[in-house]
Every structure is written in C-alpha cells, then in structure tokens.
Write an enzyme that holds these catalytic residues in place. Structure first.
Site, mmCIF file in Angstrom:
data_model
loop_
_atom_site.group_PDB
_atom_site.id
_atom_site.type_symbol
_atom_site.label_atom_id
_atom_site.label_comp_id
_atom_site.label_asym_id
_atom_site.label_seq_id
_atom_site.Cartn_x
_atom_site.Cartn_y
_atom_site.Cartn_z
ATOM 1 C CB SER A 86 3.436 7.866 -0.757
ATOM 2 O OG SER A 86 3.522 8.738 -1.893
ATOM 3 C CG HIS A 122 0.061 6.831 -4.844
ATOM 4 N ND1 HIS A 122 1.264 6.255 -4.916
ATOM 5 C CD2 HIS A 122 0.122 7.811 -3.725
ATOM 6 C CE1 HIS A 122 2.229 6.851 -4.233
ATOM 7 N NE2 HIS A 122 1.525 7.802 -3.758
ATOM 8 C CG ASP A 127 1.302 4.741 -7.829
ATOM 9 O OD1 ASP A 127 0.501 5.722 -7.853
ATOM 10 O OD2 ASP A 127 1.962 4.331 -7.001
#
Length: 279
Positions: free
Chosen positions: A97, A225, A191
C-alpha cells in the site's frame, strides 16, 4: 527480535536462528500501520534479515503523512548495510500500500537497493509531500466527490485519486527511471483502495522507456488490497485513517487466500534470486 532505536529509526530487526550473514530486507506497511512486525518475523524464518520499519503514528514519530523525509528511510537502508549480520552489496525492499510507493521512491532515489517487491503499491507519491535533499514529490491530487458508497454503507475509494499521467499530477509520478533495482509487483485485481494494476503497468512502461529491465508483474483475480502472508484472514473492509471511516478493500475469500500462498512463495524466490544469487 531486536528493537532498533539508532538515530531517528523506530524499527525491529529480525534475524534467522542460524549463523549469518543474511540478505537484508526493509519491510514497510501502509497508512496507520505504526510498527507491524508479523510479516518481517515470518520472513526472517526463511533466511533473511528483516527490518520492520515504522514511519508515522508510532511513539514520537509524526502522527500524519503531511511531510515525509526520505533521509529517514535512507537511515534504515544504511543501518542494514552496516550490520554485521547482513550481507551486501545491496538490500531488498518489501512494501504494501503506502509502503509500496515509499519503497518505489527509495529504489528511485537511494543507493544500495537491489530488489524491490511492491504489494498493491502506487506509482505516484500519495498522502503527503516527500522530501529528499533538494527535491520534493508532491502528493497525488484527489477528489472526495468520487467516493462511492457500497450497499453495505462502506466507502469505495478506488476512483478518488487523480491520474498521475495528467496535468500537475504528473509531478507526483515517482521517477522510477532512476532506479537500478529489480522489481516485482504483486497485484490484486479486485483492489478497491486504488488502481494497483494500472500503477504497476505504468511503472513498467516508464522503466522500459528508459532502458531499464522489465519488472515482473503478477496479477491475482478476485484478490483485494491486503495481500498478507499465507493463512491470514481476508480483510475486506476496515477503518481507513486518511478517510476517517470504513472503506472496502475487496477480495473474494477463496481466491484471495490462494493468492496469498502464491505471493508468499514468489516474493521469497524473487529475493533469493536477486539478493542471494539463486532461485
């Protein structure tokens, strides 16, 4: 496990139980993560020296992301390179991330980076300004009006960020053409934090346009994600620190679990290949 408080660093170093030295890796998570150690501790059991690195929202580190200085992350790289249990000549980076775009920036601006793995990372600087010496990467622009609500009342923020290919937002595009590292992008195609597959492909285009080696991009269908080590439960939604409420990260349980097992194997193979010299 060794707490690291050298200089400005707030980190934990994990070393394998057998005699070293070992290939070194800096492990960085995303927004609101303070100091997460689980992935680093598990990967250390595979023969690597891992530094789990905090960079905000931990002890006396800044609470927010408004301004980050890449020199802090450079300290982490140099700490590993100077450690007697870490063998060079370079180190690896593992980022998820926001940690992914930080690792991409580290590989682009800093020396001594040999292998970089990004797990659903961005090709642009996100969240706040990133400073290094006399250069500044501004944060990618966004439009909160592009937030959509799911039927469960969760915020879907996948379209909130601007394109780093247009207008002033091009200044946020990380200069990956400067990087000398090998790259592996692990992408969840479901995601909903941001457009990870698009970012990976744009990074690949930029690298190849400047004569760099084509990165490896592995895409996982129905995967969200948070791609964690194997057998960690799927996190489909949770509080997003910057949004201030619950957002959807997405992913389907079976596909996501399968992706986590495969991604864990691939990142180890990648690091062995580029840090150890064998697959």
């Amino acid at each position: 496990m060794q707490p690291v408080r050298a200089g400005r660093l707030h980190a934990t170093l994990f070393l394998p139980p057998e005699p070293g030295p070992f290939p070194g890796i800096v492990d960085i998570y995303g927004v609101g993560s303070d100091l997460l150690e689980h992935r680093a501790s598990l990967l250390a059991g595979k023969g690597f020296a891992l530094m789990a690195l905090a960079y905000h929202n931990y002890e006396d580190l800044p609470k927010g992301l408004e301004i980050l200085h890449l020199e802090y992350f450079e300290e982490a790289v140099n700490y590993l390179l100077d450690h007697p249990q870490v063998k060079g000549p370079g180190v690896g980076l593992l980022g998820s991330s926001k940690g992914g775009d930080l690792c991409l920036s580290m590989a682009s601006f800093l020396k001594g980076i040999t292998a970089t793995v990004l797990v659903n990372g961005s090709v642009a600087n996100v969240g706040g300004a990133l400073h290094y010496k006399d250069e500044i990467l501004p944060p990618l622009g966004l439009d909160p009006n592009r937030v959509r609500l799911t039927k469960d009342g969760l915020a879907d923020i996948v379209d909130v960020l601007n394109s780093p290919l247009e207008g002033a937002d091009q200044k946020s595009f990380i200069p990956v053409d400067r990087a000398e590292s090998a790259f592996l992008f692990l992408v969840g195609q479901d995601d909903h934090n941001w457009k990870s597959e698009f970012y990976a492909n744009e990074a690949s285009k930029r690298l190849q346009a400047y004569g760099r080696k084509k990165p490896e991009i592995i895409c996982y269908p129905e995967t969200g994600h948070y791609i964690e080590p194997p057998y960690f439960p799927l996190c489909r939604a949770s509080l997003h620190t910057l949004v201030g409420g619950p957002v959807i990260w997405a992913g389907e349980p079976r596909a996501h679990a399968t992706a986590q097992v495969d991604a864990w194997k691939l990142l180890q193979t990648f690091f062995h290949k580029h840090l150890v010299g064998k697959s």
